[in-house]
Scaffold this motif. Structure first.
Motif, PDB file in Angstrom:
ATOM      1  N   TYR A   8     -10.046   3.392  -8.969  1.00 52.78           N
ATOM      2  CA  TYR A   8      -9.128   3.161  -7.851  1.00 52.78           C
ATOM      3  C   TYR A   8      -8.084   4.279  -7.771  1.00 52.78           C
ATOM      4  O   TYR A   8      -7.725   4.722  -6.672  1.00 52.78           O
ATOM      5  CB  TYR A   8      -8.437   1.809  -8.030  1.00 52.78           C
ATOM      6  CG  TYR A   8      -7.594   1.391  -6.848  1.00 52.78           C
ATOM      7  CD1 TYR A   8      -8.154   1.230  -5.581  1.00 52.78           C
ATOM      8  CD2 TYR A   8      -6.227   1.160  -6.982  1.00 52.78           C
ATOM      9  CE1 TYR A   8      -7.381   0.840  -4.498  1.00 52.78           C
ATOM     10  CE2 TYR A   8      -5.447   0.777  -5.903  1.00 52.78           C
ATOM     11  CZ  TYR A   8      -6.036   0.618  -4.667  1.00 52.78           C
ATOM     12  OH  TYR A   8      -5.272   0.245  -3.585  1.00 52.78           O
ATOM     13  N   GLU A   9      -7.607   4.739  -8.914  1.00 52.38           N
ATOM     14  CA  GLU A   9      -6.665   5.866  -8.920  1.00 52.38           C
ATOM     15  C   GLU A   9      -7.289   7.096  -8.278  1.00 52.38           C
ATOM     16  O   GLU A   9      -6.644   7.793  -7.490  1.00 52.38           O
ATOM     17  CB  GLU A   9      -6.245   6.195 -10.351  1.00 52.38           C
ATOM     18  CG  GLU A   9      -5.236   5.238 -10.955  1.00 52.38           C
ATOM     19  CD  GLU A   9      -4.779   5.723 -12.319  1.00 52.38           C
ATOM     20  OE1 GLU A   9      -4.017   6.707 -12.367  1.00 52.38           O
ATOM     21  OE2 GLU A   9      -5.187   5.129 -13.323  1.00 52.38           O
ATOM     22  N   LEU A  12      -7.315   6.663  -4.555  1.00 52.03           N
ATOM     23  CA  LEU A  12      -6.005   6.859  -3.933  1.00 52.03           C
ATOM     24  C   LEU A  12      -5.636   8.334  -3.824  1.00 52.03           C
ATOM     25  O   LEU A  12      -5.103   8.778  -2.801  1.00 52.03           O
ATOM     26  CB  LEU A  12      -4.917   6.122  -4.735  1.00 52.03           C
ATOM     27  CG  LEU A  12      -4.986   4.594  -4.747  1.00 52.03           C
ATOM     28  CD1 LEU A  12      -3.904   4.039  -5.672  1.00 52.03           C
ATOM     29  CD2 LEU A  12      -4.823   4.020  -3.345  1.00 52.03           C
ATOM     30  N   THR A  22       3.258   8.112  -5.494  1.00 53.53           N
ATOM     31  CA  THR A  22       2.748   6.862  -4.924  1.00 53.53           C
ATOM     32  C   THR A  22       1.621   6.297  -5.773  1.00 53.53           C
ATOM     33  O   THR A  22       1.550   5.083  -5.999  1.00 53.53           O
ATOM     34  CB  THR A  22       2.257   7.103  -3.487  1.00 53.53           C
ATOM     35  OG1 THR A  22       3.335   7.641  -2.706  1.00 53.53           O
ATOM     36  CG2 THR A  22       1.775   5.819  -2.843  1.00 53.53           C
ATOM     37  N   TYR A  26       1.474   2.569  -7.548  1.00 56.15           N
ATOM     38  CA  TYR A  26       0.360   1.623  -7.389  1.00 56.15           C
ATOM     39  C   TYR A  26      -0.243   1.267  -8.755  1.00 56.15           C
ATOM     40  O   TYR A  26      -0.532   0.097  -9.036  1.00 56.15           O
ATOM     41  CB  TYR A  26      -0.732   2.240  -6.503  1.00 56.15           C
ATOM     42  CG  TYR A  26      -0.599   1.922  -5.033  1.00 56.15           C
ATOM     43  CD1 TYR A  26      -0.785   0.624  -4.557  1.00 56.15           C
ATOM     44  CD2 TYR A  26      -0.317   2.921  -4.116  1.00 56.15           C
ATOM     45  CE1 TYR A  26      -0.680   0.341  -3.209  1.00 56.15           C
ATOM     46  CE2 TYR A  26      -0.198   2.645  -2.763  1.00 56.15           C
ATOM     47  CZ  TYR A  26      -0.381   1.349  -2.317  1.00 56.15           C
ATOM     48  OH  TYR A  26      -0.271   1.069  -0.979  1.00 56.15           O
ATOM     49  N   ARG A  27      -0.435   2.281  -9.586  1.00 53.50           N
ATOM     50  CA  ARG A  27      -1.055   2.049 -10.891  1.00 53.50           C
ATOM     51  C   ARG A  27      -0.202   1.114 -11.735  1.00 53.50           C
ATOM     52  O   ARG A  27      -0.719   0.195 -12.388  1.00 53.50           O
ATOM     53  CB  ARG A  27      -1.255   3.376 -11.625  1.00 53.50           C
ATOM     54  CG  ARG A  27      -2.029   3.196 -12.932  1.00 53.50           C
ATOM     55  CD  ARG A  27      -2.127   4.501 -13.720  1.00 53.50           C
ATOM     56  NE  ARG A  27      -2.989   4.344 -14.869  1.00 53.50           N
ATOM     57  CZ  ARG A  27      -2.633   3.772 -16.011  1.00 53.50           C
ATOM     58  NH1 ARG A  27      -1.401   3.299 -16.145  1.00 53.50           N
ATOM     59  NH2 ARG A  27      -3.481   3.662 -17.005  1.00 53.50           N
ATOM     60  N   ASP A  29       1.918  -1.203 -10.740  1.00 51.66           N
ATOM     61  CA  ASP A  29       1.837  -2.572 -10.221  1.00 51.66           C
ATOM     62  C   ASP A  29       0.517  -3.227 -10.598  1.00 51.66           C
ATOM     63  O   ASP A  29       0.479  -4.389 -11.033  1.00 51.66           O
ATOM     64  CB  ASP A  29       1.991  -2.565  -8.697  1.00 51.66           C
ATOM     65  CG  ASP A  29       3.400  -2.184  -8.257  1.00 51.66           C
ATOM     66  OD1 ASP A  29       4.323  -2.289  -9.096  1.00 51.66           O
ATOM     67  OD2 ASP A  29       3.572  -1.809  -7.089  1.00 51.66           O
ATOM     68  N   LEU A  30      -0.574  -2.492 -10.448  1.00 54.55           N
ATOM     69  CA  LEU A  30      -1.895  -3.076 -10.696  1.00 54.55           C
ATOM     70  C   LEU A  30      -2.174  -3.239 -12.186  1.00 54.55           C
ATOM     71  O   LEU A  30      -2.876  -4.172 -12.584  1.00 54.55           O
ATOM     72  CB  LEU A  30      -2.970  -2.218 -10.034  1.00 54.55           C
ATOM     73  CG  LEU A  30      -2.851  -2.165  -8.503  1.00 54.55           C
ATOM     74  CD1 LEU A  30      -3.842  -1.194  -7.919  1.00 54.55           C
ATOM     75  CD2 LEU A  30      -3.037  -3.561  -7.904  1.00 54.55           C
ATOM     76  N   ARG A  72       6.494  -5.438  -2.395  1.00 54.49           N
ATOM     77  CA  ARG A  72       5.727  -4.221  -2.648  1.00 54.49           C
ATOM     78  C   ARG A  72       4.521  -4.511  -3.536  1.00 54.49           C
ATOM     79  O   ARG A  72       3.419  -4.020  -3.297  1.00 54.49           O
ATOM     80  CB  ARG A  72       6.619  -3.175  -3.306  1.00 54.49           C
ATOM     81  CG  ARG A  72       5.991  -1.785  -3.388  1.00 54.49           C
ATOM     82  CD  ARG A  72       6.660  -0.917  -4.432  1.00 54.49           C
ATOM     83  NE  ARG A  72       6.313  -1.334  -5.778  1.00 54.49           N
ATOM     84  CZ  ARG A  72       7.180  -1.371  -6.793  1.00 54.49           C
ATOM     85  NH1 ARG A  72       8.449  -1.058  -6.601  1.00 54.49           N
ATOM     86  NH2 ARG A  72       6.781  -1.744  -8.002  1.00 54.49           N
ATOM     87  N   ARG A  73       4.711  -5.339  -4.557  1.00 53.31           N
ATOM     88  CA  ARG A  73       3.610  -5.642  -5.473  1.00 53.31           C
ATOM     89  C   ARG A  73       2.550  -6.512  -4.807  1.00 53.31           C
ATOM     90  O   ARG A  73       1.355  -6.368  -5.082  1.00 53.31           O
ATOM     91  CB  ARG A  73       4.166  -6.310  -6.733  1.00 53.31           C
ATOM     92  CG  ARG A  73       4.978  -5.328  -7.561  1.00 53.31           C
ATOM     93  CD  ARG A  73       5.375  -5.838  -8.920  1.00 53.31           C
ATOM     94  NE  ARG A  73       5.968  -4.754  -9.699  1.00 53.31           N
ATOM     95  CZ  ARG A  73       6.430  -4.867 -10.933  1.00 53.31           C
ATOM     96  NH1 ARG A  73       6.389  -6.043 -11.543  1.00 53.31           N
ATOM     97  NH2 ARG A  73       6.938  -3.835 -11.561  1.00 53.31           N
ATOM     98  N   ALA A  76       0.507  -4.103  -2.879  1.00 53.17           N
ATOM     99  CA  ALA A  76      -0.370  -3.349  -3.782  1.00 53.17           C
ATOM    100  C   ALA A  76      -1.591  -4.179  -4.164  1.00 53.17           C
ATOM    101  O   ALA A  76      -2.718  -3.664  -4.206  1.00 53.17           O
ATOM    102  CB  ALA A  76       0.398  -2.933  -5.034  1.00 53.17           C
ATOM    103  N   PHE A  80      -5.524  -3.424  -3.091  1.00 50.86           N
ATOM    104  CA  PHE A  80      -6.475  -3.282  -4.204  1.00 50.86           C
ATOM    105  C   PHE A  80      -7.670  -4.224  -4.038  1.00 50.86           C
ATOM    106  O   PHE A  80      -8.834  -3.796  -4.132  1.00 50.86           O
ATOM    107  CB  PHE A  80      -5.755  -3.560  -5.520  1.00 50.86           C
ATOM    108  CG  PHE A  80      -6.633  -3.494  -6.744  1.00 50.86           C
ATOM    109  CD1 PHE A  80      -7.361  -2.354  -7.047  1.00 50.86           C
ATOM    110  CD2 PHE A  80      -6.716  -4.579  -7.619  1.00 50.86           C
ATOM    111  CE1 PHE A  80      -8.158  -2.284  -8.185  1.00 50.86           C
ATOM    112  CE2 PHE A  80      -7.507  -4.522  -8.758  1.00 50.86           C
ATOM    113  CZ  PHE A  80      -8.228  -3.375  -9.037  1.00 50.86           C
TER     114      PHE A  80
END
Length: 299
Positions: A8-9, A12, A22, A26-27, A29-30, A72-73, A76, A80
């Motif tokens: 996923y990284e 992105l 950014t 994202y990373r 949070d996930l 925000r989370r 995310a 995802f």
């Protein structure tokens, strides 16, 4: 789960072309979400369900996270799980039904017009000795306030991005989206002095085409710009403690208070959604309401 997160990284950064900042957000949070799922006994992303997502957000709330962070989370997580479903890693998208707590529309701190003028005037007075760093500081402050660009966009500018004849700067924003931002005569004068007198005296090998340079003559770092803005604003009596993003808020607020329409401000700031720009209508309305309460005898 770790392999999926790594994939996923790459998605992105490579496919969506998001900035490293950014992607890291994202990373983080996930990673929190997947660690929560692991503690619940799950071993793969195909076991994620709506209950897990909700319990993860509830856990964040008990830890004292703000509504803005929770929203925000939640975003995310939804992005995802949508990607997981789209790439066939899960059969259905549990995040599609995940709600978000509403963000508090707080009034961002901004400078008054006279405070912004004093900020630039004080920096200009200090630059009267003709020092390259002083000329650079004035040019950066003028451009930040004139255009409302982000600090990352400012430090990424090259000399060729400035169109002095049309008084327009070409900006590469979030998602590598390009836009043009106009600036006025004061910023034009400051940029001209910096390019003629300041930059040639400061430039060092390895600077490349960078517009703004640090003390060592190479492309300036965002941290140096933040420190500069905080330091200069602290010298303005009564001004709130703001950084470059506060100048962005200030520019947008002053544009709307001066009669600019919302769509034009959205385009100038590079907001993907008009809803983001609409925050500033709340800012100006709150200011009007405060002035009304202070001035009207029957408020």
């Amino acid at each position: 789960m770790a392999r999926v997160l790594a994939d996923y990284e790459r998605h992105l950064s490579s496919e969506r072309d998001l900035s490293s900042h950014t992607v890291r957000a994202y990373r983080g949070d996930l990673l929190s979400l997947l660690e929560h799922a692991s503690r619940l006994g799950m071993h793969g992303v195909d076991e994620l369900d709506l209950r897990t997502l909700r319990s993860w957000l509830a856990k964040q709330q008990t830890m004292g996270k703000s509504r803005t962070t929770l929203a925000r989370r939640a975003t995310a997580a939804r992005v995802f799980t949508a990607w997981l479903a789209r790439t066939g890693r899960i059969a259905s998208d549990p995040g599609a039904a995940l709600g978000s707590p509403k963000r508090h529309k707080s009034l961002p701190p901004v400078l008054r017009a006279d405070e912004a003028a004093e900020l630039i005037r004080a920096a200009t007075d200090l630059a009267d000795d003709g020092s390259p760093v002083g000329l650079r500081d004035v040019a950066m402050l003028e451009l930040l306030y004139a255009t409302g660009i982000r600090v990352g966009e400012l430090v990424g500018l090259d000399v060729d991005d400035i169109d002095g004849e049309r008084r327009v700067v070409r900006v590469l924003g979030k998602g590598r989206k390009e836009r043009s931002a106009p600036y006025g005569t004061p910023a034009s004068r400051a940029l001209d002095r910096w390019l003629r007198l300041g930059r040639p005296a400061l430039v060092a090998e390895g600077a490349g085409p960078a517009l703004f340079l640090g003390a060592r003559g190479r492309r300036i770092d965002p941290r140096a710009v933040r420190e500069l803005v905080h330091r200069r604003v602290a010298q303005v009596p009564g001004a709130p403690d703001i950084g470059p993003h506060g100048l962005r808020h200030t520019a947008a607020t002053h544009l709307l208070e001066g009669g600019a329409d919302l769509r034009s401000v959205q385009e100038l700031l590079g907001h993907a959604s008009l809803a983001t720009t609409q925050l500033y209508t709340h800012v100006t309305t709150d200011r009007l309401r405060q002035a009304y309460r202070q001035a009207h005898p029957r408020a």
